[in-house]
Design a protein around this motif. Structure first.
Motif, mmCIF file in Angstrom:
data_model
loop_
_atom_site.group_PDB
_atom_site.id
_atom_site.type_symbol
_atom_site.label_atom_id
_atom_site.label_comp_id
_atom_site.label_asym_id
_atom_site.label_seq_id
_atom_site.Cartn_x
_atom_site.Cartn_y
_atom_site.Cartn_z
ATOM 1 N N GLN A 269 0.207 8.203 7.988
ATOM 2 C CA GLN A 269 0.186 7.001 8.832
ATOM 3 C C GLN A 269 -0.727 5.940 8.218
ATOM 4 O OE1 GLN A 269 2.026 6.818 11.680
ATOM 5 N NE2 GLN A 269 1.447 4.686 11.943
ATOM 6 N N LEU A 270 -0.204 4.719 8.109
ATOM 7 C CA LEU A 270 -0.990 3.612 7.586
ATOM 8 C C LEU A 270 -2.098 3.237 8.564
ATOM 9 C CD1 LEU A 270 -1.318 1.381 5.384
ATOM 10 C CD2 LEU A 270 0.215 -0.029 6.776
ATOM 11 N N ARG A 271 -3.289 3.060 8.045
ATOM 12 C CA ARG A 271 -4.441 2.632 8.834
ATOM 13 C C ARG A 271 -4.748 1.180 8.456
ATOM 14 N NH1 ARG A 271 -8.228 6.472 7.197
ATOM 15 N NH2 ARG A 271 -8.081 7.737 9.057
ATOM 16 N N GLN A 272 -5.011 0.351 9.425
ATOM 17 C CA GLN A 272 -5.305 -1.055 9.151
ATOM 18 C C GLN A 272 -6.764 -1.214 8.722
ATOM 19 O OE1 GLN A 272 -3.025 -3.428 8.937
ATOM 20 N NE2 GLN A 272 -1.521 -1.861 9.458
ATOM 21 N N LEU A 273 -6.960 -1.524 7.449
ATOM 22 C CA LEU A 273 -8.295 -1.774 6.900
ATOM 23 C C LEU A 273 -8.313 -3.179 6.313
ATOM 24 C CD1 LEU A 273 -9.042 1.531 4.935
ATOM 25 C CD2 LEU A 273 -9.824 0.917 7.219
ATOM 26 N N ASP A 274 -9.372 -3.902 6.562
ATOM 27 C CA ASP A 274 -9.512 -5.224 5.969
ATOM 28 C C ASP A 274 -9.816 -5.090 4.479
ATOM 29 O OD1 ASP A 274 -9.132 -6.534 8.396
ATOM 30 O OD2 ASP A 274 -11.282 -6.479 8.875
ATOM 31 N N GLY B 40 -9.522 6.219 4.507
ATOM 32 C CA GLY B 40 -8.673 5.499 3.575
ATOM 33 C C GLY B 40 -7.602 4.654 4.232
ATOM 34 N N HIS B 41 -6.791 4.018 3.402
ATOM 35 C CA HIS B 41 -5.706 3.173 3.896
ATOM 36 C C HIS B 41 -4.644 3.982 4.636
ATOM 37 C CE1 HIS B 41 -6.839 -0.706 2.186
ATOM 38 N NE2 HIS B 41 -7.316 -0.029 1.156
ATOM 39 N N PHE B 42 -4.534 5.272 4.302
ATOM 40 C CA PHE B 42 -3.633 6.175 5.006
ATOM 41 C C PHE B 42 -4.462 7.328 5.559
ATOM 42 C CE2 PHE B 42 -1.027 3.884 2.027
ATOM 43 C CZ PHE B 42 0.106 3.575 2.775
ATOM 44 N N ALA B 43 -4.180 7.720 6.788
ATOM 45 C CA ALA B 43 -4.999 8.713 7.482
ATOM 46 C C ALA B 43 -4.614 10.136 7.102
ATOM 47 C CB ALA B 43 -4.864 8.519 8.995
ATOM 48 N N SER B 44 -5.608 10.919 6.704
ATOM 49 C CA SER B 44 -5.422 12.341 6.452
ATOM 50 C C SER B 44 -6.737 13.059 6.730
ATOM 51 C CB SER B 44 -5.001 12.600 5.000
ATOM 52 O OG SER B 44 -4.985 13.999 4.737
ATOM 53 N N GLY B 45 -6.666 14.131 7.500
ATOM 54 C CA GLY B 45 -7.837 14.958 7.734
ATOM 55 C C GLY B 45 -7.876 16.163 6.816
ATOM 56 N N TRP C 21 -15.407 2.912 -5.399
ATOM 57 C CA TRP C 21 -14.204 3.725 -5.203
ATOM 58 C C TRP C 21 -13.323 3.089 -4.136
ATOM 59 C CZ3 TRP C 21 -14.567 4.781 -0.126
ATOM 60 C CH2 TRP C 21 -15.841 4.930 0.436
ATOM 61 N N MET C 22 -12.069 3.489 -4.170
ATOM 62 C CA MET C 22 -11.121 3.047 -3.157
ATOM 63 C C MET C 22 -10.364 4.280 -2.677
ATOM 64 S SD MET C 22 -7.853 2.261 -2.122
ATOM 65 C CE MET C 22 -6.907 2.344 -3.619
ATOM 66 N N GLU C 23 -10.558 4.624 -1.406
ATOM 67 C CA GLU C 23 -9.873 5.771 -0.834
ATOM 68 C C GLU C 23 -8.497 5.329 -0.348
ATOM 69 O OE1 GLU C 23 -11.969 8.981 1.445
ATOM 70 O OE2 GLU C 23 -10.682 8.197 3.048
ATOM 71 N N LEU C 24 -7.471 5.823 -1.021
ATOM 72 C CA LEU C 24 -6.104 5.492 -0.642
ATOM 73 C C LEU C 24 -5.690 6.255 0.607
ATOM 74 C CD1 LEU C 24 -3.571 3.906 -1.402
ATOM 75 C CD2 LEU C 24 -2.944 5.797 -2.938
ATOM 76 N N PHE C 25 -6.055 7.540 0.661
ATOM 77 C CA PHE C 25 -5.790 8.331 1.870
ATOM 78 C C PHE C 25 -6.949 9.281 2.114
ATOM 79 C CE2 PHE C 25 -3.790 10.531 -1.689
ATOM 80 C CZ PHE C 25 -4.187 11.843 -1.522
ATOM 81 N N GLY C 26 -7.182 9.591 3.370
ATOM 82 C CA GLY C 26 -8.288 10.466 3.741
ATOM 83 C C GLY C 26 -8.838 10.072 5.095
ATOM 84 N N SER C 27 -10.063 10.474 5.387
ATOM 85 C CA SER C 27 -10.653 10.216 6.698
ATOM 86 C C SER C 27 -11.065 8.761 6.885
ATOM 87 C CB SER C 27 -11.869 11.135 6.917
ATOM 88 O OG SER C 27 -12.850 10.896 5.927
ATOM 89 N N LYS D 78 0.833 -1.203 0.000
ATOM 90 C CA LYS D 78 0.000 0.000 0.000
ATOM 91 C C LYS D 78 0.868 1.253 0.000
ATOM 92 C CE LYS D 78 -3.861 -2.350 2.209
ATOM 93 N NZ LYS D 78 -3.181 -3.646 2.336
ATOM 94 N N ARG D 79 1.990 1.228 0.698
ATOM 95 C CA ARG D 79 2.914 2.360 0.690
ATOM 96 C C ARG D 79 3.475 2.556 -0.724
ATOM 97 N NH1 ARG D 79 3.404 6.287 4.328
ATOM 98 N NH2 ARG D 79 3.330 4.746 5.994
ATOM 99 N N THR D 80 3.745 1.467 -1.417
ATOM 100 C CA THR D 80 4.233 1.553 -2.798
ATOM 101 C C THR D 80 3.181 2.171 -3.703
ATOM 102 O OG1 THR D 80 5.562 -0.422 -2.425
ATOM 103 C CG2 THR D 80 5.205 0.203 -4.696
ATOM 104 N N LEU D 81 1.905 1.807 -3.489
ATOM 105 C CA LEU D 81 0.817 2.395 -4.273
ATOM 106 C C LEU D 81 0.681 3.886 -3.978
ATOM 107 C CD1 LEU D 81 -1.490 1.927 -6.291
ATOM 108 C CD2 LEU D 81 -2.955 1.307 -4.357
ATOM 109 N N LEU D 82 0.806 4.276 -2.719
ATOM 110 C CA LEU D 82 0.751 5.695 -2.351
ATOM 111 C C LEU D 82 1.879 6.464 -3.027
ATOM 112 C CD1 LEU D 82 -0.545 7.941 -0.560
ATOM 113 C CD2 LEU D 82 1.134 7.321 1.191
ATOM 114 N N THR D 83 3.077 5.910 -3.039
ATOM 115 C CA THR D 83 4.221 6.558 -3.689
ATOM 116 C C THR D 83 3.988 6.696 -5.183
ATOM 117 O OG1 THR D 83 5.737 5.718 -2.008
ATOM 118 C CG2 THR D 83 6.713 6.401 -4.099
#
Length: 196
Positions: free
Chosen positions: A34-39, A100-105, A92-98, A3-8
């Protein structure tokens, strides 16, 4: 690590565009998320990724296809909103956000996926939005204008509150999206139907 590779790859794709609109949208954004643990959660439209052949340089699309079944996909609507055909061909797939797989507000970013022959009706939301199609041939409308064909790599900007709609023809749509400046999990508002 995947997932970090996808974010990059997501960030690198945006950087490679050399778009002033994208650069302004991302100005000051901190990619140290920060990576968030999502199933993993898959939905029917994810199968459309198998029918898309990534061309040379389409590393982001190829990476998304490879990782798709390990990601957390979602849908904003149910069958009562637009019917079963839409529901099976939308997600949809939220990669980052409130959520997503990575937390961002501060911002949300990820991928929209629509199957063939889908009409995503006129809608609007508080958040400002950028879309970048990763596939060719989808139809887009802004502010109730006539639908126009958009190609992969084009930047489509929707200011806060403006109506916009999308359609697919015989090909699916994969688009990267960015949201900022409003509730990151807000459900869009619909007002009537779209007129060409």
């Amino acid at each position: 690590m995947e997932k970090r590779t996808l974010l990059t790859a997501f960030r690198d794709y945006l950087d490679s565009m050399n778009s002033a609109d994208v650069a302004d949208f991302l100005d000051g954004f901190d990619w140290d998320l920060q990576l968030r643990q999502l199933d993993p959660e898959t939905i029917p439209v994810v199968r459309q990724l198998q029918s898309i052949t990534a061309g040379p340089g389409d590393s982001l699309l190829e990476m998304l296809s490879q990782q798709a079944h390990g990601l957390h996909w979602g849908r904003t609507y149910g069958s009562a909103d637009f019917g079963e055909h839409f529901l099976r061909n939308y997600g949809w797939m939220e990669l980052f956000g409130s959520r997503g797989h990575f937390a961002s507000g501060d911002m949300a970013g990820g991928f929209l996926l629509l199957g063939p022959d889908i009409d995503y009706p006129d809608h609007h939301h508080i958040a400002e939005e950028i879309y970048v199609p990763l596939t060719d041939g989808s139809l887009w409308s802004r502010d109730r204008s006539a639908f126009a064909i958009r190609m992969a790599g084009e930047v489509i900007h929707h200011p806060s509150g403006i109506n916009h709609a999308m359609k697919t023809t015989d090909r699916p749509l994969v688009a990267l999206y960015l949201w900022r400046g409003g509730p990151l999990a807000e459900k869009p508002k619909f007002e009537g139907t779209h007129h060409e």
